[in-house]
Design a protein around this motif. Structure first.
Motif, PDB file in Angstrom:
ATOM      1  N   ALA A   1       0.842  -1.205   0.000  1.00 52.92           N
ATOM      2  CA  ALA A   1       0.000   0.000   0.000  1.00 52.92           C
ATOM      3  C   ALA A   1       0.873   1.250   0.000  1.00 52.92           C
ATOM      4  N   LYS A   2       1.956   1.200   0.758  1.00 53.31           N
ATOM      5  CA  LYS A   2       2.847   2.370   0.801  1.00 53.31           C
ATOM      6  C   LYS A   2       3.415   2.640  -0.594  1.00 53.31           C
ATOM      7  N   LYS A   3       3.811   1.552  -1.247  1.00 54.15           N
ATOM      8  CA  LYS A   3       4.394   1.708  -2.584  1.00 54.15           C
ATOM      9  C   LYS A   3       3.352   2.304  -3.551  1.00 54.15           C
ATOM     10  N   ALA A   4       2.107   1.794  -3.441  1.00 52.47           N
ATOM     11  CA  ALA A   4       1.046   2.297  -4.334  1.00 52.47           C
ATOM     12  C   ALA A   4       0.833   3.793  -4.116  1.00 52.47           C
ATOM     13  N   ILE A   5       0.877   4.199  -2.844  1.00 49.75           N
ATOM     14  CA  ILE A   5       0.663   5.617  -2.520  1.00 49.75           C
ATOM     15  C   ILE A   5       1.869   6.441  -2.947  1.00 49.75           C
ATOM     16  N   PHE A   6       3.036   5.959  -2.582  1.00 49.31           N
ATOM     17  CA  PHE A   6       4.261   6.721  -2.788  1.00 49.31           C
ATOM     18  C   PHE A   6       4.661   6.805  -4.252  1.00 49.31           C
ATOM     19  N   SER A   7       4.705   5.648  -4.908  1.00 49.57           N
ATOM     20  CA  SER A   7       5.278   5.647  -6.258  1.00 49.57           C
ATOM     21  C   SER A   7       4.214   5.749  -7.335  1.00 49.57           C
ATOM     22  N   ARG A   8       2.977   5.354  -7.016  1.00 49.02           N
ATOM     23  CA  ARG A   8       1.981   5.342  -8.099  1.00 49.02           C
ATOM     24  C   ARG A   8       0.832   6.311  -7.865  1.00 49.02           C
ATOM     25  N   GLY A   9       0.962   7.145  -6.842  1.00 50.41           N
ATOM     26  CA  GLY A   9      -0.044   8.186  -6.608  1.00 50.41           C
ATOM     27  C   GLY A   9      -1.445   7.647  -6.361  1.00 50.41           C
TER      28      GLY A   9
ATOM     29  N   ALA B   1      -7.482  -2.965   1.957  1.00 54.24           N
ATOM     30  CA  ALA B   1      -6.627  -4.156   1.897  1.00 54.24           C
ATOM     31  C   ALA B   1      -5.233  -3.885   2.461  1.00 54.24           C
ATOM     32  N   GLY B   2      -4.768  -2.638   2.362  1.00 53.53           N
ATOM     33  CA  GLY B   2      -3.408  -2.342   2.797  1.00 53.53           C
ATOM     34  C   GLY B   2      -3.301  -1.944   4.270  1.00 53.53           C
ATOM     35  N   VAL B   3      -4.450  -1.852   4.968  1.00 53.27           N
ATOM     36  CA  VAL B   3      -4.416  -1.384   6.359  1.00 53.27           C
ATOM     37  C   VAL B   3      -4.033  -2.530   7.296  1.00 53.27           C
TER      38      VAL B   3
ATOM     39  N   LEU C   1      -0.433   8.400   8.491  1.00 51.08           N
ATOM     40  CA  LEU C   1      -0.148   7.069   7.957  1.00 51.08           C
ATOM     41  C   LEU C   1       1.268   6.665   8.370  1.00 51.08           C
ATOM     42  N   LEU C   2       1.366   5.436   8.880  1.00 50.38           N
ATOM     43  CA  LEU C   2       2.676   4.916   9.274  1.00 50.38           C
ATOM     44  C   LEU C   2       3.029   3.776   8.339  1.00 50.38           C
ATOM     45  N   ASP C   3       4.325   3.630   8.036  1.00 53.26           N
ATOM     46  CA  ASP C   3       4.697   2.466   7.230  1.00 53.26           C
ATOM     47  C   ASP C   3       4.850   1.257   8.160  1.00 53.26           C
ATOM     48  N   GLU C   4       5.246   0.120   7.613  1.00 54.73           N
ATOM     49  CA  GLU C   4       5.274  -1.107   8.426  1.00 54.73           C
ATOM     50  C   GLU C   4       6.171  -0.965   9.649  1.00 54.73           C
TER      51      GLU C   4
END
Ligand code: GLU
Length: 390
Positions: free
Chosen positions: A307-315, A321-323, A338-341
């Motif tokens: 989910a972080k990658k989707a937010i960070f790199s793909r806007g 599902a990512g929570v 939002l916190l990362d893993e």
């Protein structure tokens, strides 16, 4: 800086447009009455519908903020007195609003367009929960190709809780729906260098249209003057104040003459029409600033690496599902971090679910969330537009 290519650059990426229609734009003198009773001019509403249709065909999304309820109600009742008491105004608004919508509906239908009525009062836009509800509703309407038509809920809004004028309402609406342009239709061509009703100003020069305003200084506010009409609220002054709001949110704003409706389309080609207000702030900077710095965070959501990658790199937006984990108690519409893993904070956003609901749906696919929460279902946990990377 003011030429077609500069305007084009400012309007680059334009998709969503809020258009404010003043009472004077859709009013006409009532025939057979000797004084100044106005009535709703259906012909103008028709022209507006044709212009909006062209914008839609060209791929834009359009939200209208329309005044005219009080004017149309007065016209129905033939009230001649120039000033109305508050209950009279509210009664006119009640009569006029349904009539106004009937005409909008009828005329837009001829263009194959559906419309929806949205009435706001001050509480709706001041309360995050109601604000987000309104925003989600309008987004849903737009996704179905429906034209939302916004007005103030005049019948219940007494002075203390009034937004007050539809120029301000249009500015708030433009921010609410994240539009990339606000167009305010007026009964004159834009902001002038001196009083446009006088041929020559005190300094001996004729009034000239100001094509571009980069910041709203006291001098600009002075030029805007105050409204003189009993039938409309505001005048140029509230329009310029509205532009001050929108440009601070990064939304370019144009004041133009509502009698030249064909110019609406030309604006999207970057043509030099009306007065453009634009301070050069990057389009999302102010809003990001507001979400990140003005709102107090009420909780935290830890999300997985995907989910972080989707937010960070793909806007992308944050989906259930990512929570991974929820910390704190928050409600729909609150700001959350939002916190990362690893527990590192990397973003803040406005959440569409309460912490209780989110706890129930964390890790679930969107389709499972829909059946778990029914009417409390939202596609996104935090929509991309409500998310700021820190
Ligand atoms: N909400 C009012 C109406 O529909 C108009 C307010 C305004 O013109 O600013 O009559």
């Amino acid at each position: 800086m003011e030429n077609a290519s500069a305007r084009k650059e400012i309007l680059k990426g334009l998709k969503r447009i809020v258009i404010k229609i003043g009472s004077s734009v859709i009013a006409r003198q009532k025939p057979k009455l000797d004084d100044s009773v106005l009535e709703l001019d259906e012909g103008t509403v028709s022209k507006i519908s044709a212009c909006v249709k062209r914008l839609i065909d060209n791929g834009y999304e359009v939200v209208l903020v329309s005044s005219g309820a009080v004017m149309a109600g007065r016209g129905r009742l033939d009230i001649k007195a120039p000033r109305l008491s508050i209950p009279e105004k509210q009664a006119c608004a009640a009569i006029g609003q349904s009539y106004l919508m009937r005409i909008y509906e009828k005329r837009f239908e001829k263009e194959g367009l559906k419309v929806a009525q949205i009435l706001f009062d001050h509480h709706d836009l001041g309360d995050r929960k109601r604000y987000l509800n309104a925003k989600n509703t309008i987004n849903t309407l737009l996704s179905h190709g429906v034209i939302p038509i916004i007005n103030e809920n005049d019948t219940v809004s007494v002075d203390e809780i009034k937004i007050g004028d539809n120029d301000t309402l249009a500015a708030l609406s433009a921010c609410l729906v994240d539009s990339q342009l606000l167009i305010i239709l007026s009964d004159i061509d834009g902001l002038y260098s001196s009083d446009p009703t006088k041929k020559i100003a005190k300094n001996g020069t004729p009034p000239e249209l100001i094509p571009f305003v980069g910041s709203i200084t006291n001098k600009i506010l002075q030029l805007a003057g105050k409204s003189g009409s009993h039938y409309t609220v505001g005048g140029m002054y509230t329009k310029v104040l509205a532009a001050k709001k929108t440009i601070s949110f990064g939304i370019p704003t144009i004041i133009m003459n509502g009698k030249n409706l064909n110019s609406l389309e030309k604006i999207t080609f970057g043509e030099d029409i009306g007065t453009l207000f634009w301070s050069g702030t990057s389009k999302i900077k102010s809003r990001k600033h507001w979400i990140a710095h003005t709102l107090k965070s009420k909780g935290k959501i830890r999300i997985d690496a995907g989910a972080k990658k989707a937010i960070f790199s793909r806007g992308k937006s944050l989906l259930s599902a990512g929570v991974v984990e929820i910390q704190g108690n928050f409600e729909f519409g609150n700001a959350v971090n939002l916190l990362d893993e690893s527990g590192k904070e990397f973003a803040v956003g406005l959440v569409n679910y309460s912490s209780r609901d989110l706890d129930k749906i964390k890790g679930l696919k969107t389709s499972a969330v829909r059946s778990a929460l029914h009417e409390r279902f939202y596609e996104e946990v935090i929509h991309r537009n409500d998310l700021v990377l820190l």
